[in-house]
Write a protein that holds these residues in place. Sequence first.
Motif, PDB file in Angstrom:
ATOM      1  N   SER A 263      -0.085  -5.964  -0.963  1.00 32.52           N
ATOM      2  CA  SER A 263       0.364  -4.868  -0.106  1.00 32.52           C
ATOM      3  C   SER A 263      -0.781  -4.186   0.629  1.00 32.52           C
ATOM      4  CB  SER A 263       1.115  -3.823  -0.939  1.00 32.52           C
ATOM      5  OG  SER A 263       0.229  -3.164  -1.834  1.00 32.52           O
ATOM      6  N   GLY A 264      -1.991  -4.381   0.139  1.00 30.19           N
ATOM      7  CA  GLY A 264      -3.141  -3.750   0.771  1.00 30.19           C
ATOM      8  C   GLY A 264      -3.374  -2.314   0.331  1.00 30.19           C
ATOM      9  N   ALA A 265      -2.467  -1.780  -0.490  1.00 34.93           N
ATOM     10  CA  ALA A 265      -2.616  -0.396  -0.955  1.00 34.93           C
ATOM     11  C   ALA A 265      -3.630  -0.341  -2.090  1.00 34.93           C
ATOM     12  CB  ALA A 265      -1.272   0.145  -1.426  1.00 34.93           C
TER      13      ALA A 265
ATOM     14  N   ALA B 276       3.918  -0.872   1.075  1.00 37.98           N
ATOM     15  CA  ALA B 276       3.694  -1.621   2.307  1.00 37.98           C
ATOM     16  C   ALA B 276       4.367  -0.949   3.503  1.00 37.98           C
ATOM     17  CB  ALA B 276       4.218  -3.045   2.150  1.00 37.98           C
ATOM     18  N   LEU B 277       5.481  -0.250   3.255  1.00 43.26           N
ATOM     19  CA  LEU B 277       6.227   0.427   4.318  1.00 43.26           C
ATOM     20  C   LEU B 277       5.826   1.891   4.464  1.00 43.26           C
ATOM     21  CD1 LEU B 277       9.773  -1.065   3.596  1.00 43.26           C
ATOM     22  CD2 LEU B 277       8.209  -1.709   5.444  1.00 43.26           C
ATOM     23  N   SER B 278       4.867   2.318   3.647  1.00 39.44           N
ATOM     24  CA  SER B 278       4.374   3.697   3.681  1.00 39.44           C
ATOM     25  C   SER B 278       5.467   4.726   3.407  1.00 39.44           C
ATOM     26  CB  SER B 278       3.706   3.991   5.043  1.00 39.44           C
ATOM     27  OG  SER B 278       2.611   3.132   5.260  1.00 39.44           O
TER      28      SER B 278
ATOM     29  N   ALA C 108       3.050  -8.905  -5.310  1.00 38.26           N
ATOM     30  CA  ALA C 108       3.326  -8.160  -4.076  1.00 38.26           C
ATOM     31  C   ALA C 108       2.478  -6.901  -4.000  1.00 38.26           C
ATOM     32  CB  ALA C 108       4.809  -7.799  -4.008  1.00 38.26           C
TER      33      ALA C 108
ATOM     34  N   ALA D  95       5.878  -1.967  -4.626  1.00 37.89           N
ATOM     35  CA  ALA D  95       5.007  -2.691  -3.693  1.00 37.89           C
ATOM     36  C   ALA D  95       5.578  -2.651  -2.275  1.00 37.89           C
ATOM     37  CB  ALA D  95       4.841  -4.139  -4.152  1.00 37.89           C
ATOM     38  N   LEU D  96       6.876  -2.865  -2.137  1.00 39.23           N
ATOM     39  CA  LEU D  96       7.494  -2.816  -0.810  1.00 39.23           C
ATOM     40  C   LEU D  96       7.395  -1.419  -0.210  1.00 39.23           C
ATOM     41  CD1 LEU D  96      10.695  -4.975  -1.482  1.00 39.23           C
ATOM     42  CD2 LEU D  96       8.620  -5.649  -0.257  1.00 39.23           C
TER      43      LEU D  96
END
Length: 258
Positions: free
Chosen positions: A103-105, A52-54, A99, A48-49
């Motif tokens: 994350s929006g992904a 979020a950080l692509s 998460a 998830a992180l």
Amino acid sequence: MLDDFLIRAALAGLALSVAAAPLGCFVVWRRLAYFGEAVSHSAILGVALALALSIAPIWGALAVAAGMAVAVALLDARGLPDAILGTLSHGALAAGLVALSLSGARVDPSAFLFGDVFGVARQDLAGLWMGAALVAALLAWRWRRLLTSTLDADLARATGIDPRREGLILSLALAVAVAMAIEVVGALLTVAMLIIPATAARGLARSPEGMVVAAALIGAASVGLGLAASLAFDTPGGPSIALSAAALFALTLPLRRS
């Protein structure tokens, strides 16, 4: 040849078998099933992180799994109860899923929970085999020290081996294998691929080295049978591989040494 999705899936599964065989033996010897679950479940938070950080999910999974592995290893050295490990394991999984949703992904969580072995890309294979080579080389280098500290911590200390240091090395190797396994069998089935082949091999082998070889062969056979079953019955690849491992374990029961 690598354009064939089935060949890529088989090579990915074999890479996981190479890494999981020796690690699974140590997990069985040290009774670290809950430890493995905590590390594998925490990898979802890393995914998830990373999203979020692509960045590539495997790097996030590796970073968080390594952090969890070191933290749990240090706590376990102080006699961490299994109930606490279980809490950490499922808490990390829940945090990762929350998460992931925040994350929006636009991703399907089941791909990380159960893996997507048929979706392994050509560029992923190099990373998987590099991880497998790293784990195999590290454990070959520390084999005697790891084995001694596992079988008899007092003897290890008497011969100048620090069991805590060896435990940390094993934990970091486990984190690498978990990051590899996320894509192949997913976070929920990673521990199955560590434990089931090693447990099946334990009843057949006459030495620790023989157990590692037998576990690797059983793991590789599980991959082959699982992929074949998945294609034949249109079932998910990761669960099919884990179920094949369980079936092979059942078949080894009559052959177990007394």
